[in-house]
Design an enzyme around this catalytic site. Structure first.
Site, short mmCIF file in Angstrom:
data_model
loop_
_atom_site.label_atom_id
_atom_site.label_comp_id
_atom_site.label_asym_id
_atom_site.label_seq_id
_atom_site.Cartn_x
_atom_site.Cartn_y
_atom_site.Cartn_z
CG HIS A 122 -0.72 0.50 2.56
ND1 HIS A 122 -0.83 -0.70 3.35
CD2 HIS A 122 -0.60 1.50 3.28
CE1 HIS A 122 0.03 -0.17 4.44
NE2 HIS A 122 -0.11 1.64 4.99
CG ASP A 153 0.68 -4.00 3.14
OD1 ASP A 153 1.00 -3.48 2.31
OD2 ASP A 153 0.01 -3.84 3.35
CB SER A 176 2.82 1.52 6.96
OG SER A 176 1.40 0.82 7.08
N1 ARG Z 1 -4.46 0.31 7.37
C1 ARG Z 1 -3.77 0.98 7.15
C2 ARG Z 1 -3.28 1.60 7.32
O1 ARG Z 1 -3.53 2.97 7.75
C3 ARG Z 1 -3.60 -0.09 5.57
C4 ARG Z 1 -3.97 0.32 4.50
C5 ARG Z 1 -4.04 0.23 3.09
N2 ARG Z 1 -5.07 -1.19 3.42
C6 ARG Z 1 -6.48 -0.91 2.80
N3 ARG Z 1 -7.26 -2.18 2.54
N4 ARG Z 1 -6.84 0.11 2.47
O2 ARG Z 1 -2.71 2.03 6.36
N1 ASP Z 2 -1.49 1.19 7.92
C1 ASP Z 2 -0.68 2.33 8.46
C2 ASP Z 2 0.06 2.68 7.73
O1 ASP Z 2 0.31 2.81 6.49
C3 ASP Z 2 0.50 1.69 9.99
C4 ASP Z 2 -1.14 2.34 11.29
O2 ASP Z 2 -1.51 3.31 11.38
O3 ASP Z 2 -0.78 1.57 11.78
O4 ASP Z 2 1.16 3.66 8.24
#
Ligand code: ARG
Ligand code: ASP
Length: 734
Positions: free
Chosen positions: A106, A242, A666
């Site tokens: 991502h 990921d 991330s």
């Molecule tokens: N929750 C994670 C973060 O805040 C992953 C986001 C990307 N993945 C998704 N399915 N949108 O970045």
């Molecule tokens: N998914 C988040 C990021 O892209 C990490 C988190 O918020 O735990 O940095």
């Protein structure tokens, strides 16, 4: 790197718990830092150059075999030399002597997307460079190393006195910062950035090196890299691969350089060896990266405002926008492609805020903060600490004053700027008019060019069918729920269906051709045409109120809140000298540590630490856009063909730990007790997303990809053995 066996000593200390002998190397002060309850020594995002003392001892207690110097050292290579800020938002790490970089799928998503076409769809099929020549340049991206961190607090505060008002203090501070940045010792190709920590009570200088030649090396298909998509986002159990890979290129001297085909792979001072031995519950883990922002020291009244006022408004707006968008995505394949990425990004924080609110409520965080504040007040009064006596009541007053401004600002930004695309477009046009008023024709021409460029990107993925009902619903919500004193007359007592029909039937801004027509001609002609446009006229009223009324009020109050927060931070450290206070995250390099650990999300349910490929197959829905699985992965699973990466005939996929992380972490490496790579951080569990305001070691977990799954996909799935060969694979447990 060598690992000094300091831990034996600490192990002895913990067991015997006797006062330490004179002859040992840990000072007697350190014994007071030994805590019996391991829960008390987790959480926090610590400055890598300041680990000696408390953090070093806590890490040893948790099972680390590293010293502070193994993690951060200026004179010798250390872990920090392998940690790289990825394009300003994510983290990445070096995993080979040839500048091979690992981050999340991502985080590399837009790069992967930008190289994709219908014929070569790297998002769907994945991408693997089998040699250097096949790697793909990304002109607009960069990565940054931290070379050195110095405490420059006294230089930054030179000339600041206690009696000055906040604005004067800030003025001197920013002049000093400029001076320090200019005069600091560094090489020509390096930069110097000065950043506050502890809300401006301390300042650190970061000498950095930024590389612009960054090439895409590998990415799994989205069905692996984003498996589970929005449904599984922020959730455990998780089954996502990921990850994506890049390579840093440098000039012949190993220094940063613009992209050139003559550049060569960067030679790092350190790269992470990769452990094939996996993890089990209780193992030490360290996450090293660039967390974006936390608010751990807000007063109760501040947390309450977020949880009771701001989050519910944001959640409701996005809930409506997402539902409408989803209903179109489900029945129209073209709309689904156009809105997939926007939907995911809107849904990401929507879901996070819901989890955050539930977590704050369930953990009773506001009541606990109130208790801490009562204790604080008691001690401040006992010790007669005059300077701190009004802090909490100042917070109460200021948060009360800012509430309606902050809420109105949230409605403006969520509705008029972010989620109604037509209004976002009017905002660009508004900036164009303002540029003309302030900077005349040259400014106008510059902004027009960039606006037209932005418009091309926006309209490419725009559907009036979706945006129109979103407008109607969200503008109605705005009118109904945003504080009335910041609403334009055009939003009071109107029929929103009529208003919407009228605007969308008559505005030129609903298509690229229309927008281009509106923006052509002399500045005077353009401004005239814009102001005659129904959508523009409507948007302009909202943007004018925002700039002339809302934003100045918000900034003025916020400045005061920050001044109180700065004092409060200082006071907390003084009043509770034995508590652990880490500096809130602000995109600077941090270390967080903990252990691999399951958790109990609800009464009667315990979540295990690890998921396996079996779980991917359990979730598999052929053809589904979130839960499809590539055939080759199914074949490998059926054949149990995991090579050296499996564990007892199973393929580990993700695991969780108590590491305190946030957005920006991330892509951060998860590192074992000896400094080897064991995982790749990418998310947190839903019940623990409150960690940004209230980290709780019982419930807050970060989610990592098991590094063996990454290697399995590269090797067995993609056949990119060239990449495996560059890495150093180790067996620290055997
Ligand atoms: N929750 C994670 C973060 O805040 C992953 C986001 C990307 N993945 C998704 N399915 N949108 O970045
Ligand atoms: N998914 C988040 C990021 O892209 C990490 C988190 O918020 O735990 O940095």
């Amino acid at each position: 790197m060598k690992y000094i066996k300091l831990y034996f000593l600490v192990a002895l200390l913990i067991i015997s718990c006797k006062p330490i002998q004179e002859s040992t190397s840990i000072s007697s002060k350190s014994t007071s830092l030994i805590k019996q309850d391991l829960r008390e020594i987790q959480g926090g995002m610590w400055i890598p150059s300041l680990l000696e003392g408390m953090n070093e001892i806590e890490m040893l207690q948790l099972g680390s075999k590293m010293t502070a110097k193994d993690i951060y050292d200026v004179n010798n290579s250390s872990l920090k030399d392998a940690i790289v800020h990825f394009n300003g938002g994510c983290t990445s790490e070096i995993i080979s002597p040839n500048g091979l970089l690992l981050t999340n799928h991502h985080c590399g998503y837009s790069a992967i997307q930008s190289h994709s076409t219908v014929e070569k769809d790297y998002l769907t099929d994945g991408f693997w460079a089998m040699n250097y020549e096949e790697e793909l340049p990304n002109p607009s991206m960069n990565v940054t190393f931290i070379k050195r961190i110095d405490d420059v607090t006294s230089e930054v505060f030179k000339g600041v006195t206690a009696t000055m008002d906040e604005a004067s203090k800030l003025k001197i501070i920013s002049q000093n910062i400029e001076k320090v940045a200019k005069t600091t010792q560094k090489e020509d190709w390096q930069n110097a950035n000065i950043k506050p920590i502890y809300h401006g009570n301390q300042y650190l200088l970061f000498v950095t090196e930024t590389f612009d030649d960054l090439r895409l090396v590998g990415a799994p298909p989205t069905s692996i890299g984003k498996f589970g998509s929005d449904t599984d986002n922020w959730m455990w159990p998780r089954h996502t691969g990921d990850f994506s890979m890049f390579r840093i290129y440098a000039d012949a001297n190993n220094h940063p350089a613009e992209y050139s085909k003559d550049n060569v792979p960067y030679k790092p001072n350190h790269y992470l060896p990769i452990s094939l031995d996996g993890v089990e519950e209780g193992d030490f883990t360290l996450v090293f990266g660039f967390p974006g922002r936390t608010n751990e020291y807000l007063p109760a009244v501040g947390v309450a405002q977020i949880v009771n006022v701001l989050n519910p408004a944001r959640i409701e707006i996005r809930d409506n926008s997402l539902k409408i968008t989803d209903s179109f995505m489900r029945k129209d394949a073209d709309i689904k492609i156009k809105y997939a990425s926007k939907y995911a990004s809107t849904a990401n924080y929507w879901k996070k805020w819901i989890g955050e609110n539930q977590g704050i409520q369930k953990s009773n965080a506001i009541v606990k903060k109130r208790e801490l504040e009562a204790e604080f007040t008691k001690i401040v009064n006992e010790k007669d600490l005059e300077a701190y006596k009004t802090l909490l009541s100042d917070f109460e007053t200021l948060y009360t004053q800012i509430e309606s401004v902050a809420l109105a600002r949230e409605y403006w930004s969520e509705v008029a700027y972010r989620n109604v695309e037509l209004l976002g477009i009017t905002f660009r046009a508004y900036q164009l008019e303002q540029a003309y008023l302030k900077g005349g024709e040259p400014a106008f021409n510059k902004v027009r060019e960039s606006a037209l460029n932005t418009f091309k990107g926006i309209y490419k993925n725009y559907s009036l069918k979706v945006d129109k009902p979103v407008f109607e619903r969200l503008v109605a919500l705005y009118a109904e729920k945003s504080p009335k004193e910041y609403l334009p007359s055009t939003m009071k007592g109107v029929n929103f269906t009529e208003l919407t029909n009228n605007i969308y039937a008559n505005s030129k801004l609903t298509s690229l051709e229309g927008a281009e027509k509106l923006l052509s001609g002399t500045p005077e002609e353009v401004i005239k045409k814009l102001n005659d446009d129904r959508a523009y006229a409507f948007g302009k009223e909202l943007h004018t109120i925002f700039y002339n009324n809302l934003e100045p009020k918000f900034q003025a109050l916020n400045l005061q809140i920050e001044a109180v927060q700065k004092q409060y931070m200082k006071a907390l450290k003084e009043v509770f000298p034995n508590n652990r206070f880490f500096p809130d995250a602000n995109s600077t390099l941090r270390v967080t540590y903990g252990q691999v650990k399951g958790y109990e999300p609800k009464d009667g349910i315990y979540y295990n630490t690890t998921t396996y490929l079996d779980g991917v197959m359990e979730k598999y829905v052929p053809g589904d856009y979130e839960f499809d699985v590539p055939k080759k992965l199914v074949d490998l699973y059926n054949a149990k063909d995991y090579g050296q990466y499996g564990e007892n005939g199973k393929m580990p996929v993700n695991f969780i730990g108590t590491n305190h992380t946030t957005g920006g972490n991330s892509g951060s490496p998860a590192i074992d007790a000896q400094g080897n790579l064991i995982g790749l951080n990418f998310d947190r569990v839903w019940e623990g997303t409150m960690s940004d305001m209230n980290y709780d070691p019982d419930i807050c977990r970060n989610i990592m990809v098991d590094i063996r799954y990454v290697l399995f996909i590269i090797d067995k799935y993609a056949g990119a053995k060239n990449l495996i060969e560059e890495m150093t694979l180790v067996h620290p447990k055997k």
